[in-house]
Design a protein around this motif. Structure first.
Motif, mmCIF file in Angstrom:
data_model
loop_
_atom_site.group_PDB
_atom_site.id
_atom_site.type_symbol
_atom_site.label_atom_id
_atom_site.label_comp_id
_atom_site.label_asym_id
_atom_site.label_seq_id
_atom_site.Cartn_x
_atom_site.Cartn_y
_atom_site.Cartn_z
ATOM 1 N N ARG A 140 49.326 -15.615 22.753
ATOM 2 C CA ARG A 140 50.802 -15.881 22.825
ATOM 3 C C ARG A 140 51.048 -16.361 24.299
ATOM 4 O O ARG A 140 52.038 -15.607 25.022
ATOM 5 N N TRP A 141 50.491 -17.248 24.544
ATOM 6 C CA TRP A 141 50.544 -17.866 26.124
ATOM 7 C C TRP A 141 51.967 -18.885 25.857
ATOM 8 O O TRP A 141 51.975 -19.750 25.389
ATOM 9 N N ASP A 142 52.818 -18.369 26.895
ATOM 10 C CA ASP A 142 54.161 -18.979 26.975
ATOM 11 C C ASP A 142 53.924 -19.437 28.472
ATOM 12 O O ASP A 142 54.381 -18.934 29.629
ATOM 13 N N GLU A 143 53.816 -20.820 28.547
ATOM 14 C CA GLU A 143 53.452 -21.301 29.850
ATOM 15 C C GLU A 143 54.832 -21.609 30.740
ATOM 16 O O GLU A 143 54.694 -21.340 31.768
ATOM 17 N N HIS A 144 55.848 -21.756 29.995
ATOM 18 C CA HIS A 144 57.214 -21.865 30.508
ATOM 19 C C HIS A 144 57.620 -20.229 31.133
ATOM 20 O O HIS A 144 58.058 -20.499 32.419
ATOM 21 N N ALA A 145 57.315 -19.437 30.372
ATOM 22 C CA ALA A 145 57.526 -17.951 30.833
ATOM 23 C C ALA A 145 56.667 -17.439 31.816
ATOM 24 O O ALA A 145 56.676 -16.454 32.435
ATOM 25 N N ALA A 146 55.470 -18.181 31.795
ATOM 26 C CA ALA A 146 54.209 -17.780 32.753
ATOM 27 C C ALA A 146 53.833 -16.272 32.265
ATOM 28 O O ALA A 146 53.444 -15.460 33.122
ATOM 29 N N ARG A 147 53.674 -16.147 30.947
ATOM 30 C CA ARG A 147 53.007 -14.848 30.751
ATOM 31 C C ARG A 147 52.104 -14.903 29.414
ATOM 32 O O ARG A 147 52.434 -16.108 28.782
ATOM 33 N N ALA A 148 51.284 -13.982 29.186
ATOM 34 C CA ALA A 148 50.491 -14.286 27.958
ATOM 35 C C ALA A 148 50.155 -12.607 27.701
ATOM 36 O O ALA A 148 50.186 -11.575 28.598
ATOM 37 N N GLU A 149 49.410 -12.525 26.643
ATOM 38 C CA GLU A 149 48.854 -11.424 26.046
ATOM 39 C C GLU A 149 47.598 -11.195 26.246
ATOM 40 O O GLU A 149 46.763 -12.114 25.530
ATOM 41 N N ILE A 150 46.791 -10.084 26.656
ATOM 42 C CA ILE A 150 45.539 -10.122 26.843
ATOM 43 C C ILE A 150 44.835 -9.418 25.693
ATOM 44 O O ILE A 150 45.527 -8.407 25.168
ATOM 45 N N GLY A 151 43.852 -9.577 24.991
ATOM 46 C CA GLY A 151 43.065 -9.007 23.743
ATOM 47 C C GLY A 151 41.585 -8.814 24.191
ATOM 48 O O GLY A 151 41.150 -9.817 24.690
ATOM 49 N N PHE A 152 40.908 -7.845 23.663
ATOM 50 C CA PHE A 152 39.585 -7.783 23.839
ATOM 51 C C PHE A 152 38.983 -6.702 22.663
ATOM 52 O O PHE A 152 39.735 -5.892 22.313
ATOM 53 N N ALA A 153 37.574 -7.086 22.511
ATOM 54 C CA ALA A 153 36.990 -6.050 21.573
ATOM 55 C C ALA A 153 35.515 -6.284 21.724
ATOM 56 O O ALA A 153 35.099 -7.223 21.845
ATOM 57 N N LEU A 154 34.887 -5.038 21.598
ATOM 58 C CA LEU A 154 33.451 -5.169 21.870
ATOM 59 C C LEU A 154 32.561 -4.696 20.613
ATOM 60 O O LEU A 154 33.250 -3.988 19.762
ATOM 61 N N CYS A 155 31.575 -5.088 20.522
ATOM 62 C CA CYS A 155 30.582 -4.625 19.340
ATOM 63 C C CYS A 155 30.572 -3.250 19.651
ATOM 64 O O CYS A 155 30.345 -2.595 20.909
ATOM 65 N N LYS A 156 30.253 -2.360 18.646
ATOM 66 C CA LYS A 156 30.458 -0.712 18.948
ATOM 67 C C LYS A 156 29.064 -0.385 19.876
ATOM 68 O O LYS A 156 29.116 0.398 20.848
ATOM 69 N N THR A 157 28.099 -1.224 19.813
ATOM 70 C CA THR A 157 26.891 -0.780 20.429
ATOM 71 C C THR A 157 27.070 -0.799 21.802
ATOM 72 O O THR A 157 26.446 -0.347 22.668
#
Length: 212
Positions: free
Chosen positions: A96-113
């Motif tokens: 959801r990168w909004d270049e005009h508003a200069a904001r974005a949402e970070i997401g992450f996920a790892l393998c359970k190992t």
């Protein structure tokens, strides 16, 4: 600062002490799918393993979604790799990168190992630095499930603070799903970075009066 057009031409690799973050490709998606199919990973990705959205996100469709997001530059997805590039630990992204508003949402996920080894904290820290220092973001948001203690620690270790729920009296979609929202502003990031540098300098010169 890097614009959407700049990044569309070339997404740089991001390096940390133990990791390299590379633009997510179809090959990475195939490898990630094995991890994402784990019921415990699924619970935090989609709420519950039975959610309809998961049923349609088979590897080929997920790969197309990643490519479509890249073409529109609405999101940038990275594969979290070992330093030698042999092992894939998970994925992280700006969504959801909004270049005009200069904001974005970070997401992450790892393998359970690879849970609990600090890889997510390292990857998210690198991505936040990239967002503020190279993409010119002014604000970064992160969301996770209220029971996902590991992800909560990752966000908090990277200087993100939980945001209060809406006072409207009406629960939002995210609240209904048990999702809590964290955020950090560029000014907060810079202050934290400056304090860490001052602390390191103080330790180097034998002082101990500055807290990190």
């Amino acid at each position: 600062m890097l614009s959407k057009q700049d990044l569309k031409r070339a997404v740089p690799e991001l390096h940390t002490d133990r990791l390299v973050l590379r633009r997510l490709t179809a090959e990475h998606v195939e490898r990630w799918w094995e991890c994402a199919s784990d019921p415990q990973v699924l619970t935090y990705l989609y709420g519950t393993p039975e959610m309809k959205e998961y049923q349609v996100l088979q590897p080929d469709r997920l790969g197309r979604r990643v490519e479509e997001a890249f073409r529109s530059m609405s999101s940038i997805h990275f594969a979290i790799m070992s330093k030698d590039g042999e092992s894939m630990y998970g994925v992280c992204s700006f969504q959801r990168w909004d270049e005009h508003a200069a904001r974005a949402e970070i997401g992450f996920a790892l393998c359970k190992t690879f849970w609990g080894k600090g890889y997510a904290t390292e990857a998210v820290g690198s991505l936040i630095s990239f967002g503020f220092e190279q993409m010119g973001l002014s604000h970064i948001v992160g969301r996770c499930h209220v029971k996902n203690d590991l992800s909560i620690r990752v966000l908090e270790k990277n200087g993100m603070r939980q945001q209060p729920p809406s006072n409207s009296g009406i629960k939002s979609y995210w609240q209904e799903m048990g999702i809590i929202v964290y955020s950090v502003a560029q000014s907060e990031f810079q202050l934290r970075k400056d304090r860490a540098a001052l602390y390191a300098s103080s330790r180097e010169h034998g002082g101990d009066s500055v807290a990190p």
